[in-house]
Design a protein around this motif. Structure first.
Motif, PDB file in Angstrom:
ATOM      1  N   GLU A  15       0.832  -1.203   0.000  1.00  0.00           N
ATOM      2  CA  GLU A  15       0.000   0.000   0.000  1.00  0.00           C
ATOM      3  C   GLU A  15       0.867   1.255   0.000  1.00  0.00           C
ATOM      4  OE1 GLU A  15      -3.273   0.328  -0.409  1.00  0.00           O
ATOM      5  OE2 GLU A  15      -3.244  -1.838  -0.768  1.00  0.00           O
ATOM      6  N   ALA A  16       1.949   1.231   0.776  1.00  0.00           N
ATOM      7  CA  ALA A  16       2.860   2.378   0.806  1.00  0.00           C
ATOM      8  C   ALA A  16       3.523   2.573  -0.546  1.00  0.00           C
ATOM      9  CB  ALA A  16       3.916   2.175   1.899  1.00  0.00           C
ATOM     10  N   LYS A  18       2.315   1.660  -3.486  1.00  0.00           N
ATOM     11  CA  LYS A  18       1.310   2.103  -4.456  1.00  0.00           C
ATOM     12  C   LYS A  18       0.972   3.585  -4.304  1.00  0.00           C
ATOM     13  CE  LYS A  18      -0.786  -2.498  -4.611  1.00  0.00           C
ATOM     14  NZ  LYS A  18      -1.973  -3.321  -4.257  1.00  0.00           N
ATOM     15  N   SER A  19       1.130   4.123  -3.098  1.00  0.00           N
ATOM     16  CA  SER A  19       0.819   5.533  -2.870  1.00  0.00           C
ATOM     17  C   SER A  19       2.000   6.452  -3.152  1.00  0.00           C
ATOM     18  CB  SER A  19       0.359   5.741  -1.424  1.00  0.00           C
ATOM     19  OG  SER A  19       1.418   5.455  -0.513  1.00  0.00           O
ATOM     20  N   SER A  20       3.162   5.863  -3.474  1.00  0.00           N
ATOM     21  CA  SER A  20       4.353   6.674  -3.738  1.00  0.00           C
ATOM     22  C   SER A  20       4.262   7.356  -5.093  1.00  0.00           C
ATOM     23  CB  SER A  20       5.606   5.789  -3.683  1.00  0.00           C
ATOM     24  OG  SER A  20       6.751   6.540  -4.006  1.00  0.00           O
ATOM     25  N   LYS A  21       4.852   8.533  -5.188  1.00  0.00           N
ATOM     26  CA  LYS A  21       4.854   9.278  -6.447  1.00  0.00           C
ATOM     27  C   LYS A  21       5.930   8.780  -7.402  1.00  0.00           C
ATOM     28  CE  LYS A  21       3.208  13.563  -4.288  1.00  0.00           C
ATOM     29  NZ  LYS A  21       3.532  14.983  -4.031  1.00  0.00           N
ATOM     30  N   TYR A  45      11.112   3.534  -2.878  1.00  0.00           N
ATOM     31  CA  TYR A  45       9.994   4.452  -3.056  1.00  0.00           C
ATOM     32  C   TYR A  45      10.052   5.544  -1.995  1.00  0.00           C
ATOM     33  CZ  TYR A  45       8.015   1.753   0.819  1.00  0.00           C
ATOM     34  OH  TYR A  45       7.824   1.154   2.029  1.00  0.00           O
ATOM     35  N   ASP A  47       7.787   8.256   0.599  1.00  0.00           N
ATOM     36  CA  ASP A  47       6.477   8.500   1.185  1.00  0.00           C
ATOM     37  C   ASP A  47       6.090   9.955   0.953  1.00  0.00           C
ATOM     38  OD1 ASP A  47       7.963   9.997   2.947  1.00  0.00           O
ATOM     39  OD2 ASP A  47       7.631   8.703   4.684  1.00  0.00           O
ATOM     40  N   LYS A  48       4.976  10.384   1.514  1.00  0.00           N
ATOM     41  CA  LYS A  48       4.487  11.739   1.246  1.00  0.00           C
ATOM     42  C   LYS A  48       5.365  12.814   1.853  1.00  0.00           C
ATOM     43  CE  LYS A  48       1.279  11.622   5.185  1.00  0.00           C
ATOM     44  NZ  LYS A  48      -0.147  11.735   5.589  1.00  0.00           N
ATOM     45  N   ARG A  87       4.421   4.899 -12.593  1.00  0.00           N
ATOM     46  CA  ARG A  87       5.247   5.613 -11.607  1.00  0.00           C
ATOM     47  C   ARG A  87       6.608   4.951 -11.419  1.00  0.00           C
ATOM     48  NH1 ARG A  87       0.759   6.000  -6.847  1.00  0.00           N
ATOM     49  NH2 ARG A  87      -1.020   6.556  -8.182  1.00  0.00           N
TER      50      ARG A  87
END
Length: 395
Positions: A15-16, A18-21, A45, A47-48, A87
């Motif tokens: 999940e982390a 998949k949420s990475s830019k 990857y 994180d935000k 991505r």
């Protein structure tokens, strides 16, 4: 049970990811105890907040080590784990031809599927192959990591300084203790070719070590890399072209003096022919059989590994000095980045560039390091000040 536990552990990691830019892959081929080929996949990857993470992704068995098989296995894992393919921007491999081949290498095949991919061979087989040509793998004054330029440079530097002591010790062991291993090593090392090879690497490896150090800096300078790689390649060409007329002060210029001081007389020629050859003949043979192939191999691998210097250099416009540089060059760099990474809108990027310049020159990002700027961009703001967004259009 183990499968269930594995899925529970893996779920939040995926999940982390998949949420990475921005996502990068690291792949390496190996063989297990049953001699089955396996492919090791790791993923990097952010994180935000812009923090970097590296996680194990999968270990898959493959029937063979061809580029097509490896590329298909990588894509199968990415699809199965539902990782966003648009991505994936980075790929790290070793320097083997199956990974980095220009036409049919794994990196090329993956780039065909993911156009935004930038490949970096984070380990090189160039020096390992060159060491095989020189025959010095097993003679280590200090431990050598075969794929690390820095350890190669340190080991050769130590050997060059301690060569008289090394040869004296081997000769003593061979003569007094009748040690056959010492005799074999001395017979090989007490030669013009070996001494010249050590001096050749003593001249070349510091340049490669310096290049390697640029990539290890936390606050990496992209423009320095773009400029330094061609300089390193040209330096290697100059050393090769100089031939027997090496500049004064270089190690290669000291070969004949060093051979004379070591009191060795071409051991390989005594053993094989019963007589020693003149030094000019020995140099000519060393130059054509060792020096030139070694340098040609290094140049070829450097050119193969750094095919995307323009893209690396373009990132320099996003650094501390970027907004203060020539405006036309900065715009050209941004257009190149937008073209390389299709999710980015060129128009939006150029518009955002204007406010970004203000942040860098007079705003909250003034006097920040490149690492601090990139972290702020990845997190979407700087130092928590939401009124000064630093957005990334890719995300």
């Amino acid at each position: 049970m183990l499968q269930i536990l594995g899925e529970v552990v893996e779920e939040p990691i995926l999940e982390a990811i998949k949420s990475s830019k921005a996502i990068g892959l690291e792949i390496d081929e190996s063989t297990d105890i049953s001699v089955t080929k396996q492919l090791d996949l790791h993923v990097r990857y952010t994180d935000k907040e812009g923090r970097m993470f590296c996680q194990f992704l999968d270990l898959v068995s493959i029937p063979d080590g061809t580029a097509i098989t490896i590329a298909e296995a990588v894509k199968e894992v990415i699809i199965r784990k539902e990782i966003p393919q648009d991505r994936i921007f980075g790929l790290g491999t070793d320097g083997a031809a199956v990974m980095t081949g220009r036409r049919n290498g794994t990196a090329k095949l993956l780039t065909d599927s993911w156009p935004g991919l930038v490949n970096s061979a984070n380990r090189t087989s160039a020096l390992k192959a060159a060491a095989s040509v020189l025959g010095v793998e097993d003679l280590k004054v200090t431990e050598v990591k075969d794929t690390r330029w820095l350890s190669q440079e340190k080991a050769i530097s130590n050997l060059q300084r301690n060569l008289p002591a090394v040869l004296a010790t081997l000769a003593e062991e061979a003569e007094l203790k009748k040690d056959p291993v010492a005799r074999g090593l001395y017979t090989y090392c007490a030669t013009y070719r070996f001494v010249a090879a050590v001096h050749l690497q003593s001249d070349i490896l510091p340049y490669l070590a310096q290049l390697s150090k640029l990539f290890q800096k936390e606050d990496i300078n992209f423009m320095a890399i773009k400029n330094h790689v061609p300089v390193t390649i040209e330096t290697l060409r100059i050393i090769k072209a100089a031939g027997e007329r090496q500049p004064e002060g270089s190690f290669l210029a000291q070969v004949e003096e060093k051979v004379a001081n070591l009191n060795i007389s071409a051991e390989e020629d005594r053993v094989r022919r019963g007589t020693a050859l003149p030094t000019d003949t020995l140099w000519a043979r060393f130059q054509t059989q060792v020096m030139e192939p070694y340098i040609d191999g290094l140049i070829e691998h450097l050119e193969l590994r750094f095919q995307q210097l323009g893209i690396l250099g373009a990132f320099s416009s996003l650094g501390p000095q970027g907004p203060q540089a020539d405006e036309s060059r900065a715009i050209s760099d941004l257009q190149l980045l937008a073209k390389q990474f299709p999710p980015i809108s060129e128009m939006a990027l150029l518009q955002e560039w204007q406010s970004y310049k203000v942040l860098i020159t007079t705003g909250i990002l003034k006097d920040k390091s490149q690492l601090e700027i990139m972290t702020a961009m990845a997190s979407g703001s700087s130092e928590g000040e939401a009124n000064h967004p630093v957005q990334c259009q890719a995300g």
